[in-house]
Design a protein around this motif. Structure first.
Motif, PDB file in Angstrom:
ATOM      1  N   ALA A   1      -2.459  -5.187  13.581  1.00  0.00           N
ATOM      2  CA  ALA A   1      -2.132  -3.875  13.037  1.00  0.00           C
ATOM      3  C   ALA A   1      -2.944  -3.578  11.778  1.00  0.00           C
ATOM      4  N   SER A   2      -3.152  -2.307  11.532  1.00  0.00           N
ATOM      5  CA  SER A   2      -3.849  -1.844  10.325  1.00  0.00           C
ATOM      6  C   SER A   2      -2.825  -1.585   9.227  1.00  0.00           C
ATOM      7  N   PRO A   3      -2.805  -2.398   8.157  1.00  0.00           N
ATOM      8  CA  PRO A   3      -1.868  -2.138   7.056  1.00  0.00           C
ATOM      9  C   PRO A   3      -2.075  -0.768   6.421  1.00  0.00           C
ATOM     10  N   GLU A   4      -3.330  -0.321   6.339  1.00  0.00           N
ATOM     11  CA  GLU A   4      -3.605   0.982   5.745  1.00  0.00           C
ATOM     12  C   GLU A   4      -2.954   2.102   6.555  1.00  0.00           C
ATOM     13  N   GLN A   5      -3.098   2.041   7.867  1.00  0.00           N
ATOM     14  CA  GLN A   5      -2.491   3.062   8.714  1.00  0.00           C
ATOM     15  C   GLN A   5      -0.969   2.951   8.706  1.00  0.00           C
ATOM     16  N   ALA A   6      -0.457   1.723   8.683  1.00  0.00           N
ATOM     17  CA  ALA A   6       0.996   1.541   8.635  1.00  0.00           C
ATOM     18  C   ALA A   6       1.563   2.132   7.348  1.00  0.00           C
ATOM     19  N   ALA A   7       0.839   1.956   6.225  1.00  0.00           N
ATOM     20  CA  ALA A   7       1.292   2.524   4.949  1.00  0.00           C
ATOM     21  C   ALA A   7       1.353   4.043   5.025  1.00  0.00           C
ATOM     22  N   LYS A   8       0.397   4.653   5.709  1.00  0.00           N
ATOM     23  CA  LYS A   8       0.395   6.110   5.862  1.00  0.00           C
ATOM     24  C   LYS A   8       1.594   6.576   6.687  1.00  0.00           C
ATOM     25  N   VAL A   9       1.919   5.832   7.736  1.00  0.00           N
ATOM     26  CA  VAL A   9       3.064   6.208   8.570  1.00  0.00           C
ATOM     27  C   VAL A   9       4.368   6.033   7.792  1.00  0.00           C
ATOM     28  N   LEU A  10       4.478   4.955   7.026  1.00  0.00           N
ATOM     29  CA  LEU A  10       5.659   4.763   6.185  1.00  0.00           C
ATOM     30  C   LEU A  10       5.793   5.906   5.183  1.00  0.00           C
TER      31      LEU A  10
ATOM     32  N   LEU B   1       0.829  -1.212   0.000  1.00  0.00           N
ATOM     33  CA  LEU B   1       0.000   0.000   0.000  1.00  0.00           C
ATOM     34  C   LEU B   1       0.857   1.254   0.000  1.00  0.00           C
ATOM     35  N   PHE B   2       1.958   1.213   0.734  1.00  0.00           N
ATOM     36  CA  PHE B   2       2.899   2.341   0.748  1.00  0.00           C
ATOM     37  C   PHE B   2       3.481   2.565  -0.639  1.00  0.00           C
ATOM     38  N   ARG B   3       3.888   1.511  -1.304  1.00  0.00           N
ATOM     39  CA  ARG B   3       4.468   1.627  -2.642  1.00  0.00           C
ATOM     40  C   ARG B   3       3.483   2.270  -3.613  1.00  0.00           C
ATOM     41  N   LYS B   4       2.201   1.940  -3.488  1.00  0.00           N
ATOM     42  CA  LYS B   4       1.199   2.502  -4.395  1.00  0.00           C
ATOM     43  C   LYS B   4       1.023   4.009  -4.221  1.00  0.00           C
ATOM     44  N   ARG B   5       1.411   4.518  -3.056  1.00  0.00           N
ATOM     45  CA  ARG B   5       1.282   5.939  -2.800  1.00  0.00           C
ATOM     46  C   ARG B   5       2.393   6.760  -3.456  1.00  0.00           C
ATOM     47  N   LEU B   6       3.439   6.079  -3.950  1.00  0.00           N
ATOM     48  CA  LEU B   6       4.603   6.763  -4.496  1.00  0.00           C
ATOM     49  C   LEU B   6       4.492   6.914  -6.008  1.00  0.00           C
ATOM     50  N   HIS B   7       5.221   7.891  -6.541  1.00  0.00           N
ATOM     51  CA  HIS B   7       5.295   8.078  -7.986  1.00  0.00           C
ATOM     52  C   HIS B   7       6.187   7.003  -8.590  1.00  0.00           C
TER      53      HIS B   7
END
Length: 265
Positions: free
Chosen positions: A205-214, A84-90
């Protein structure tokens, strides 16, 4: 002897009556002279760069973890959070996830590569299974930009204080152990779900929230630098092996005296 405050609370109801002065809390320790940031150490910096070339992670934002391949470490949550974190990146922003583990395929058949494929992050994950010397392990920690822990339960989690001692900011949710060790709130993942299984309190843990923190850590070098410095200071002050050993040396005479008093009664 409890490792953390929450361990103390679990023990207190049953054993408090035996400790009139309170239950002592002594954490695990780490050699902070060995586990230290690479900055200013040319030999260590060369080790780190060599390791990054070997793992093909040079020039990337590196999320890392050090954990045995057991269910309670919740690699599924970490891999989902990373995806999910990777998807947030360009597209030109390249993160990698480095996993140091005892075995990629566990004795019960749990295969971390299958999990990686499930979340579509095969190209970004690097596994390290071989045994590492302490010196190589320090170099590995120093190659991480952030350390990630989303275990559903921990007794303490020594790799967290090893990462802290190396000046690596740690992202964790508020689980027993890591959630108590972090000296900063910005990298604590919110939104975890609590459940009790056979009398054991687990935290999912919430993967969605963890992705936001990352993502927040990725976009703020100042946050990473400040958190790394705070973690290093806490490791030296609270978890250095010499400090921990002295706590035991201070406690043992008290236990011997208490035992002698008990025998006299």
């Amino acid at each position: 002897v409890a490792l953390t405050e929450r361990t103390w609370s679990f023990l207190a109801a049953g054993v408090r009556r035996f400790f009139s002065g309170g239950i002592p809390i002594i954490p695990h320790g780490v050699d902070t002279a060995l586990f230290r940031p690479a900055a200013g150490d040319e030999r260590r910096l060369e080790q780190v760069q060599k390791l990054k070339r070997q793992l093909d992670i040079a020039g990337t934002f590196v999320v890392g973890t050090v954990a045995a391949n057991t269910f309670r470490k919740r690699f599924d949550r970490m891999f989902e959070a990373f995806a999910l974190f990777r998807k947030r990146l360009h597209g030109d922003q390249r993160p990698c996830f480095v996993v140091k583990t005892d075995r990629v395929r566990a004795l019960d058949g749990r295969d971390l590569r299958e999990l990686v494929q499930r979340y579509g992050i095969e190209g970004e994950v690097r596994f390290a299974e071989r045994d590492l010397s302490d010196d190589d392990l320090v170099a590995l920690f120093c190659s991480f930009d952030v350390y990630l822990n989303l275990s559903e339960w921990e007794g303490f989690c020594i790799p967290v204080i090893e990462a802290m001692a190396c000046g690596v900011p740690v992202v964790s949710h508020d689980v027993q152990g890591p959630g108590e060790l972090l000296p900063y709130a910005e990298l604590v993942v919110p939104g975890s779900m609590r459940n009790t299984e056979e009398g054991v309190l687990l935290l999912d843990a919430s993967p969605e929230q963890a992705a936001k923190v990352l993502d927040h850590a990725f976009r703020s070098a100042e946050l990473r630098e400040r958190s790394g410095a705070l973690g290093r200071a806490a490791a030296v002050e609270l978890y250095d092996i010499h400090h921990v050993a002295q706590s035991w040396l201070n406690l043992l005479p008290e236990l011997a005296a208490a035992e002698a008093a008990g025998e006299g009664n």
